[in-house]
Design a protein around this motif. Structure first.
Motif, short mmCIF file in Angstrom:
data_model
loop_
_atom_site.label_atom_id
_atom_site.label_comp_id
_atom_site.label_asym_id
_atom_site.label_seq_id
_atom_site.Cartn_x
_atom_site.Cartn_y
_atom_site.Cartn_z
N VAL A 57 0.87 -1.18 0.00
CA VAL A 57 0.00 0.00 0.00
C VAL A 57 0.91 1.22 0.00
O VAL A 57 1.97 1.22 0.62
N PHE A 58 0.47 2.28 -0.69
CA PHE A 58 1.30 3.48 -0.79
C PHE A 58 0.45 4.73 -0.54
O PHE A 58 -0.49 5.00 -1.29
N TYR A 59 0.77 5.42 0.55
CA TYR A 59 0.11 6.70 0.87
C TYR A 59 1.07 7.84 0.56
O TYR A 59 2.23 7.82 0.98
N LEU A 60 0.57 8.82 -0.18
CA LEU A 60 1.39 10.01 -0.45
C LEU A 60 0.65 11.23 0.09
O LEU A 60 -0.50 11.47 -0.29
N ASN A 61 1.29 11.96 0.97
CA ASN A 61 0.67 13.11 1.63
C ASN A 61 -0.70 12.74 2.19
O ASN A 61 -1.66 13.50 2.06
N GLY A 62 -0.80 11.54 2.78
CA GLY A 62 -2.04 11.11 3.43
C GLY A 62 -3.06 10.45 2.52
O GLY A 62 -4.06 9.92 3.00
N GLU A 63 -2.81 10.49 1.22
CA GLU A 63 -3.79 9.90 0.30
C GLU A 63 -3.31 8.57 -0.26
O GLU A 63 -2.20 8.47 -0.78
N LYS A 64 -4.20 7.59 -0.23
CA LYS A 64 -3.87 6.28 -0.77
C LYS A 64 -3.74 6.41 -2.29
O LYS A 64 -4.61 6.98 -2.95
N GLN A 65 -2.66 5.87 -2.84
CA GLN A 65 -2.39 6.02 -4.27
C GLN A 65 -2.97 4.86 -5.09
O GLN A 65 -3.26 3.80 -4.55
N SER A 66 -3.13 5.12 -6.38
CA SER A 66 -3.71 4.13 -7.29
C SER A 66 -2.83 2.88 -7.41
O SER A 66 -1.67 2.89 -7.01
N GLN A 67 -3.43 1.84 -7.97
CA GLN A 67 -2.68 0.59 -8.18
C GLN A 67 -1.46 0.82 -9.08
O GLN A 67 -0.41 0.24 -8.88
N GLU A 68 -1.67 1.69 -10.07
CA GLU A 68 -0.58 1.94 -11.02
C GLU A 68 0.61 2.60 -10.32
O GLU A 68 1.76 2.21 -10.53
N GLU A 69 0.30 3.63 -9.51
CA GLU A 69 1.36 4.31 -8.76
C GLU A 69 2.05 3.33 -7.80
O GLU A 69 3.27 3.35 -7.63
N THR A 70 1.23 2.52 -7.16
CA THR A 70 1.74 1.58 -6.16
C THR A 70 2.65 0.53 -6.80
O THR A 70 3.64 0.09 -6.21
N LYS A 71 2.32 0.17 -8.05
CA LYS A 71 3.10 -0.84 -8.78
C LYS A 71 4.56 -0.39 -8.94
O LYS A 71 5.50 -1.17 -8.79
N LYS A 72 4.73 0.91 -9.28
CA LYS A 72 6.08 1.47 -9.44
C LYS A 72 6.87 1.36 -8.13
O LYS A 72 8.05 1.03 -8.12
N ILE A 73 6.16 1.68 -7.03
CA ILE A 73 6.80 1.62 -5.71
C ILE A 73 7.15 0.16 -5.37
O ILE A 73 8.25 -0.13 -4.88
N SER A 74 6.23 -0.75 -5.68
CA SER A 74 6.47 -2.17 -5.38
C SER A 74 7.72 -2.69 -6.10
O SER A 74 8.50 -3.45 -5.52
N ALA A 75 7.89 -2.26 -7.34
CA ALA A 75 9.06 -2.71 -8.10
C ALA A 75 10.34 -2.24 -7.40
O ALA A 75 11.34 -2.96 -7.36
N PHE A 76 10.28 -1.04 -6.83
CA PHE A 76 11.44 -0.51 -6.11
C PHE A 76 11.64 -1.28 -4.80
O PHE A 76 12.77 -1.65 -4.44
N LEU A 77 10.55 -1.56 -4.08
CA LEU A 77 10.63 -2.32 -2.82
C LEU A 77 11.22 -3.71 -3.07
O LEU A 77 11.98 -4.24 -2.24
N ASP A 78 10.88 -4.28 -4.23
CA ASP A 78 11.37 -5.63 -4.57
C ASP A 78 12.90 -5.71 -4.56
O ASP A 78 13.47 -6.75 -4.21
N LEU A 79 13.56 -4.61 -4.95
CA LEU A 79 15.03 -4.62 -4.96
C LEU A 79 15.56 -4.93 -3.56
O LEU A 79 16.52 -5.68 -3.39
N PHE A 80 14.92 -4.32 -2.55
CA PHE A 80 15.34 -4.52 -1.16
C PHE A 80 14.87 -5.87 -0.63
O PHE A 80 15.56 -6.54 0.13
N ARG A 81 13.67 -6.28 -1.04
CA ARG A 81 13.14 -7.56 -0.58
C ARG A 81 13.97 -8.71 -1.13
O ARG A 81 14.28 -9.67 -0.41
N GLU A 82 14.36 -8.59 -2.39
CA GLU A 82 15.17 -9.67 -2.97
C GLU A 82 16.54 -9.75 -2.33
O GLU A 82 17.02 -10.83 -1.99
N LYS A 83 17.15 -8.60 -2.16
CA LYS A 83 18.49 -8.55 -1.57
C LYS A 83 18.46 -9.11 -0.13
O LYS A 83 19.37 -9.83 0.28
N SER A 84 17.39 -8.79 0.62
CA SER A 84 17.34 -9.21 2.04
C SER A 84 16.62 -10.54 2.23
O SER A 84 16.63 -11.10 3.32
N GLN A 85 15.97 -11.00 1.16
CA GLN A 85 15.19 -12.24 1.23
C GLN A 85 14.06 -12.16 2.26
O GLN A 85 13.69 -13.16 2.88
#
Lengths: 326, 326
Positions: A57-85
């Motif tokens: 889930v991605f909140y920006l300035n208090g507002e929940k963001q769309s699935q599309e916006e969240t997808k971009k963030i998820s791809a970035f989070l994946d870099l850390f999730r993969e590295k840390s397992q």
């Protein structure tokens, strides 16, 4: 294992510009760049683990963001999730402390803050330099926001070697004014603009060569604390970047009428003896490198010349900080 | 032997720009250029022999000019006097028929008209092409005004080989609108601007190469009467010239706020389906290449978008003409 981490990162303004990707997937740039981190513009971001049954889930300035916006963030989070397992979903909550009128891109501080928070949450605890290689993959210019002061983004040629490097803390009377010409979002994104320039501008090869020379020269100016040289190189490099766009086919330009007036105002005040130099990014606003001690006075002078513009002053910002972790 | 000759020459607007001298004394350019001669802007100049005891005199729009101004004219007259071996002083009387509000450089039509008059007065009676090599030494861009329509100035490498060449009479529905942003004289003369660019711009070598390619492409477009290609090449080449200035050190720019608005207006009307393309010279005004048949309608459209600007329309002009000789 931590549950929640909150981090802060400041935005940065390039004095030697990043303009063009060598590898669009890995965000490896065609030339190294150098920036100044600003204290007035920053993003605070907290991350916390969610139960495995949920999704990011991605909140920006208090507002929940769309699935599309969240997808971009998820791809970035994946870099850390993969590295840390550690593969659990994450809730991201970001607040941009960028004056609303500024219309300044916040992707640099946003991805730097998110990367800093994830680095701690996942327990990776990479050094700032190593962390910058992950942050880079969220937004190129964010790479430089891991450090405060003057920061180099060395282009490198791989995920590991394209990274930030601390240059100088800029604690020698440095400030920046932002002359806000237009706070609306721009018609041509910097991503589109740089791709079109790399693909079609007949000045592009000369730009890459010039940027390399300018980087060497500006680091020398910083080492010597030579403000005039610093400013002159900044102004020339910025305009060179905009020149590459006039060399593109079809040509394009981020200048607006107010940008021209703002740049002329900088020249006018410089002729009156003020040490001030402009730069522009992929948008109409004009940033003015100046002496911190003259910033207040200069702001008054600019406001008199440009009564319609909002003017924001800023000192030098720090690198990423962890504000909270438990 | 004639006593008095009066000649007319029209100004021209470069579609492939002349920007930079290889030989500042002989006015040999770094790249070949191509222009459109305009019928609305011209100079009428009469020359007559004076008794040997007198000195050259120069009247411009009815006013006797200073010694300094007259000296420049005398140096140009000397080229014809030496070639013809007639050394008497001369009275020059020029009238510029350039709409006062246009603020357009008249040196092209001025030196072409003076050269045409002197060519006849001295009895040299050179061909237009040969005459253009003398006219060139008064003002580079004047070289192209010997012919009407589309004209090439071949760079050459000597006094004799750097010359005008007729390309096409442009009798296929071609017109030009001038959007007058500012009719004041410019801060940086084109002579200064091009010298600074040649000496310092990191984009200059790429400009010369690009201009060579653009010239080949635009001549192909003219041969095919492909208006869209003609316009696209014109617009891209003009902006490339301005890009070289942003690559100079220090950078400089002829754009004014109104120039940006005028170029945006061209883009807006083009999106609405009008065939129109802009170019700019070493000043803030914007010239719009368009269809002659749409010129009136376009003028109304531009005036609605740019209510503060003066707009002047022009068809295609002829080459040099002798109006009077006895």
């Amino acid at each position: 294992m931590l549950n929640i981490v909150k981090a802060r990162a400041h935005t940065n303004i390039a004095l030697i510009k990043y303009w063009g990707k060598k590898d669009p997937h890995l965000f490896i740039p065609m030339n190294s760049s150098l920036s100044l981190t600003l204290d007035e513009f920053y993003t605070d971001t907290s991350v916390k683990w969610l139960p495995v049954t949920e999704s990011d889930v991605f909140y920006l300035n208090g507002e929940k963001q769309s699935q599309e916006e969240t997808k971009k963030i998820s791809a970035f989070l994946d870099l850390f999730r993969e590295k840390s397992q550690h593969f659990s979903p994450i809730e991201v909550a970001s607040i941009n402390f960028v004056p609303t009128a500024a219309g300044l891109a916040s992707s640099a501080s946003a991805f730097a803050a998110l990367g800093a928070a994830m680095n701690r949450l996942t327990g990776l605890d990479l050094s700032e330099e190593d962390l910058s290689t992950y942050i880079r993959r969220g937004s190129g210019s964010a790479t430089r926001s891991v450090f405060g002061g003057f920061v180099q983004w060395t282009k490198g040629n791989s995920h590991k070697t394209s990274r930030a490097k601390f240059i100088d803390d800029a604690s020698w009377d440095i400030g920046m004014l932002t002359l806000v010409v237009n706070s609306n979002s721009k018609k041509i994104s910097s991503r589109q603009g740089m791709a079109h320039t790399v693909n079609t501008s007949q000045f592009y090869p000369a730009w890459v060569e010039a940027a390399n020379q300018d980087l060497i020269a500006i680091k020398q100016a910083i080492a010597q604390r030579n403000f005039q040289k610093l400013g002159e190189i900044t102004e020339a490099n910025g305009m060179k970047m905009h020149g590459t766009m006039l060399g593109a086919n079809p040509p394009f330009c981020y200048f607006e009428p107010g940008s021209i007036l703002a740049m002329n105002a900088v020249r006018t005040l410089r002729e009156q003896g003020y040490a001030c130099y402009f730069t522009m990014d992929a948008g109409p606003n004009v940033k003015v490198l100046c002496r911190k001690s003259q910033m207040k006075e200069l702001q008054t002078q600019f406001q008199a010349l440009l009564p319609d513009l909002t003017i924001i002053s800023s000192g030098v910002g720090q690198g990423i900080q962890i504000l909270e972790s438990h």
